[in-house]
Scaffold this motif. Structure first.
Motif, PDB file in Angstrom:
ATOM      1  N   TYR A  54      11.360  11.691  -6.850  1.00 12.68           N
ATOM      2  CA  TYR A  54      10.647  12.585  -7.765  1.00 12.68           C
ATOM      3  C   TYR A  54      11.367  12.662  -9.097  1.00 12.68           C
ATOM      4  CZ  TYR A  54       8.041  14.023  -3.650  1.00 12.68           C
ATOM      5  OH  TYR A  54       7.239  14.022  -2.547  1.00 12.68           O
ATOM      6  N   SER A 113       8.616   7.514  -7.557  1.00 13.12           N
ATOM      7  CA  SER A 113       7.393   7.550  -6.748  1.00 13.12           C
ATOM      8  C   SER A 113       6.284   8.339  -7.432  1.00 13.12           C
ATOM      9  CB  SER A 113       7.678   8.204  -5.394  1.00 13.12           C
ATOM     10  OG  SER A 113       8.743   7.551  -4.754  1.00 13.12           O
ATOM     11  N   THR A 114       6.645   9.093  -8.501  1.00  9.36           N
ATOM     12  CA  THR A 114       5.643   9.875  -9.222  1.00  9.36           C
ATOM     13  C   THR A 114       5.661   9.456 -10.686  1.00  9.36           C
ATOM     14  OG1 THR A 114       7.339  11.567  -9.488  1.00  9.36           O
ATOM     15  CG2 THR A 114       5.722  11.926  -7.762  1.00  9.36           C
ATOM     16  N   PRO A 115       4.504   9.303 -11.301  1.00 10.35           N
ATOM     17  CA  PRO A 115       4.494   8.937 -12.721  1.00 10.35           C
ATOM     18  C   PRO A 115       4.824  10.130 -13.618  1.00 10.35           C
ATOM     19  CG  PRO A 115       2.249   9.200 -11.940  1.00 10.35           C
ATOM     20  CD  PRO A 115       3.142   9.468 -10.761  1.00 10.35           C
ATOM     21  N   HIS A 181       0.711   5.330  -6.277  1.00 10.03           N
ATOM     22  CA  HIS A 181       1.515   6.188  -7.161  1.00 10.03           C
ATOM     23  C   HIS A 181       0.815   6.370  -8.506  1.00 10.03           C
ATOM     24  CE1 HIS A 181       4.734   5.473  -4.254  1.00 10.03           C
ATOM     25  NE2 HIS A 181       4.379   4.202  -4.308  1.00 10.03           N
ATOM     26  N   PHE A 183      -1.054   8.834  -9.847  1.00  7.67           N
ATOM     27  CA  PHE A 183      -1.120  10.095 -10.593  1.00  7.67           C
ATOM     28  C   PHE A 183      -0.088  11.086 -10.091  1.00  7.67           C
ATOM     29  CE2 PHE A 183      -5.359   8.206 -10.497  1.00  7.67           C
ATOM     30  CZ  PHE A 183      -5.539   7.988 -11.833  1.00  7.67           C
TER      31      PHE A 183
END
Lengths: 183, 379
Positions: A54, A113-115, A181, A183
Motif C-alpha cells: 500500500y 499494489s494500489t495506484p 490493480h 483503481f
C-alpha cells in the motif's frame, strides 16, 4: 412584485464565503512517507499476510484486517503504469484556478499494489494518452517540494512534490500486468 | 418481515435549476404536501419522519435536520437523518420502510432533497480547493474502462442521453426536457470529462421527493392502488482497495442478488417489467444493467443499442428521464424508488408503461461504493 425580476433576485442573494484553515498532526505512517518524499523516495507498507503493498502506507491492510508498521516498510519505484485517466474541462467555482483541460490519471508504481490517483501526465499530447503507458515521476527540485496538501484523509497533495508523470517511451504494459490493480 | 410495507403517497416538486420561489423548508413541504394529498392523509397522521440529503457542503447548510424538523412535520415525533452520499434518497426510503416493516410505526414519511442553487456541488466535492474534478471526473476513468473492456461503440452513450432527455419531456416534474434532442446534439456537445460529453452528464437541480409508507392496515384504508415492497437491500464497500472492480462493484452485485432472492426472482431481465436505475452519466445505464446481472458481461450496451430500454422496449429503463435529466442529488435516489412505485400504481402519467407488475429501483453513491435497491409489486 414578481419574484423573477433581476432587482428582486439580487436582494435575495447573500454572498457568504467562509474559509477555514486548520492544522492536523499526521499519523506516524504518513509522517515517515512525507519525510521520504521530500528526499525523493516513495515508500509503502507490505501486508505481512497477503504481501500487497500500500502506497502511501495506511498502517493496515483493509483486506486481511491486519495492522502494518514501519517494520513492513518497503521502497517502491517512481516509475509505473498509467492504469486509468480522464481529461477534465475545469468548471468554474469559488477557488477554482484551473482554466485549461487537465489530465487526471492513476499510476500503478512498480512494486505497489494500489495506484496513486489524481496525477498529471506529460510528455505526450492529451489525445495520445492511453492506459498501459509506462511513466516516470518528474520530481520538483528539493527546495520547491511542499507537503502541506497531504492530509490524514488521503493522499492528495502529491503534485506539490511530484510535478507530473512523464511517459518514458518504453513499450506499453500488458493489461494482464495491472488489471487487478486498476483503481 | 413482521409487516408488509406499501407506498400509498408520492410527491415530487417541480425540479429546476433554481427554485428561488421557495426556501429549503418550503421546497420540502411542497413535496410532502403532494405526497400526503396522494395518500389522503394529513401531516398529523404521520408517526415518524426520515429525511436524507447529500453532503451539507453542497448548500453550506450544516445539520439541516435541526432547522427543518418543524417544516417536515416532525415536531414531537421521531426524526432521523440518513446520509449515504448519492444513494441517500434510496437509503432514506429504505430506512423509512424499515420503520413500518418492523412494526414500530404505522405511517412513516420519508423525504429527501437538494437545493443545489444555494451552493456549488463542484466546490463541495473539491473541499473548496482548486482543481476539483467533479463526480464526472471521478467516474470517467471507470467509464473508459467499461468502454475498452466491452468494445461498445461510442454512440451508445449518446443513445442513452437522447432516450432519457426525450423521456423527461413526458415527465411533468423533470428538469431538462429536450423532446427534439438527437444523437448529433449529444455528439457535438463539448467534451467535459473525456470520454463524457456535456449532454451525457446530469444537470444540477433544486427539488425534493417525499413518500408515505404504511402497513397492510394503512394500505386498506387508502382508496388508491398501493405499490407493495417485495425486497429492499443496502450494500457498501471501500472506495479503493487492491483488486477492486469499480466498473462492477461487488457491493452492487450483492445488493442486486439480495433483492432478487428476497423477491424470488431468478431471471431479472424477464421477470422485472421496468427499472429506474441511477444513471447520472449516460454510460451508467449499460454499466448497471451488467453490474446488477440484468444483462450478461458485454451485453448491457446491446440492450441499449436494440432499443430494449426504451419506453416501448422489453426492459424499459428510466421512463422518468432519470438522473440524467433531473438531479437534485439527495432526492435522486428516492425519485428512482418513487418512479418505480408510480409505475406499479399506474400513476406515472405520460411516461406510464402498460402493465407493470414488478419494478426495480436502484441508487448508488460515493465512489460507486454505496448501493440501495428495492423491488415493488402490484400485489
Amino acid at each position: 412584485m414578481s419574484t423573477d425580476s433581476p432587482a428582486r433576485k439580487e436582494e435575495m442573494v447573500m454572498e457568504h464565503l467562509v474559509s477555514l484553515t486548520y492544522r492536523e498532526r499526521l499519523t506516524p505512517n504518513l509522517n515517515r512517507f512525507v519525510d521520504r518524499i521530500l528526499e525523493g523516495e516513495l515508500i509503502g507498507h507490505r501486508c505481512p499476510s497477503c504481501s500487497r503493498v500500500y502506497v502511501p502506507p495506511k498502517g493496515y491492510c483493509p483486506l486481511c484486517v491486519v495492522t502494518t508498521s514501519a517494520e513492513d516498510e518497503v521502497k517502491v519505484s517512481d516509475r509505473g503504469i498509467l492504469t486509468g485517466f480522464t481529461i477534465i474541462t475545469p468548471v468554474a467555482y469559488y477557488g477554482q484556478q484551473a482554466t485549461d483541460p487537465f489530465v487526471y490519471a492513476s499510476v500503478l508504481l512498480d512494486g505497489a499494489s494500489t495506484p496513486v490517483g489524481g496525477q498529471d501526465i506529460t510528455g505526450v499530447a492529451h489525445g495520445r494518452i492511453h492506459t498501459g503507458m509506462r511513466v516516470r515521476a518528474v520530481w520538483r527540485p528539493p527546495a520547491e517540494r511542499r507537503v502541506e496538501g497531504i492530509t490524514n484523509r488521503g493522499w492528495g497533495g502529491l503534485d506539490a512534490v511530484i510535478e507530473s508523470f512523464e511517459v518514458t517511451g518504453e513499450p506499453d504494459a500488458s493489461p494482464e500486468d495491472y488489471k487487478e490493480h486498476l483503481f | 418481515m413482521t409487516e408488509r410495507c406499501a407506498v400509498i403517497g408520492i410527491g415530487q416538486t417541480h425540479f429546476k435549476k433554481r427554485r428561488d420561489d421557495v426556501s429549503m423548508p418550503g421546497l420540502l413541504r411542497e413535496a410532502i404536501d403532494r405526497a400526503l394529498e396522494d395518500a389522503e392523509l394529513s401531516i398529523g397522521d404521520i408517526d415518524a419522519v426520515v429525511i436524507g440529503k447529500a453532503p451539507d457542503a453542497f448548500e453550506g447548510v450544516v445539520m439541516p435536520e435541526i432547522f427543518l424538523a418543524d417544516a417536515v412535520g416532525a415536531t414531537g415525533k421521531p426524526l432521523l437523518r440518513v446520509h449515504t452520499a448519492g444513494s441517500v434518497g434510496g437509503s432514506t426510503f429504505i430506512v423509512g420502510a424499515h420503520h413500518v416493516i418492523t412494526g414500530i410505526h404505522d405511517r412513516v414519511l420519508a423525504v429527501s432533497w437538494e437545493k443545489q442553487s444555494e451552493g456549488n456541488a463542484q466546490w463541495g466535492l473539491a473541499g473548496g480547493r482548486s482543481g476539483g474534478i467533479g463526480a464526472g471526473g471521478a467516474f470517467a476513468p471507470w467509464i473508459r474502462a467499461y468502454i475498452e473492456e466491452s468494445g461498445a461503440p461510442e454512440y451508445i452513450g449518446w443513445m442513452v442521453a437522447v432516450k432519457d432527455r426525450r423521456n423527461a419531456a413526458k415527465n411533468t416534474y423533470a428538469h431538462l426536457k429536450m423532446p427534439d434532442i438527437t444523437l448529433e446534439t449529444v455528439k457535438e456537445s463539448p467534451m467535459l470529462w473525456d470520454p463524457l460529453r456535456f449532454h451525457e452528464s446530469c444537470p444540477s437541480s433544486d427539488g425534493a421527493c417525499a413518500v408515505v409508507l404504511t402497513n397492510q392496515a394503512g394500505a386498506r384504508r387508502s382508496s388508491k392502488p398501493a405499490a407493495w415492497i417485495d425486497a429492499l437491500s443496502v450494500r457498501s464497500e471501500l472506495g479503493q482497495f487492491p483488486g477492486r472492480n469499480p466498473v462492477r462493484p461487488q457491493a452492487g452485485v450483492e445488493c442486486a442478488h439480495d433483492v432478487y432472492r428476497q423477491a424470488g426472482i431468478t431471471d431479472p431481465r424477464r421477470e422485472i417489467d421496468m427499472a429506474e436505475l441511477y444513471v447520472p452519466f449516460s454510460w451508467y445505464e449499460p454499466m448497471w444493467l451488467e453490474g446488477h446481472d440484468i444483462a450478461g458481461p458485454g451485453e448491457g450496451w446491446k440492450m441499449v443499442d436494440s432499443g430494449e430500454t426504451d419506453i416501448g422496449g422489453a426492459f424499459p429503463v428510466n421512463p422518468s428521464g432519470g438522473v440524467l435529466s433531473t438531479n437534485a442529488i439527495g432526492a435522486s435516489g428516492m425519485v428512482r424508488f418513487a418512479e418505480a412505485a408510480m409505475q406499479i400504481r399506474g400513476t406515472a402519467g405520460e411516461h406510464q408503461i402498460d402493465g407493470v407488475r414488478t419494478s426495480l429501483a436502484q441508487a448508488y453513491g460515493g465512489a460507486a461504493q454505496y448501493f440501495a435497491m428495492g423491488i415493488f409489486r402490484s400485489s
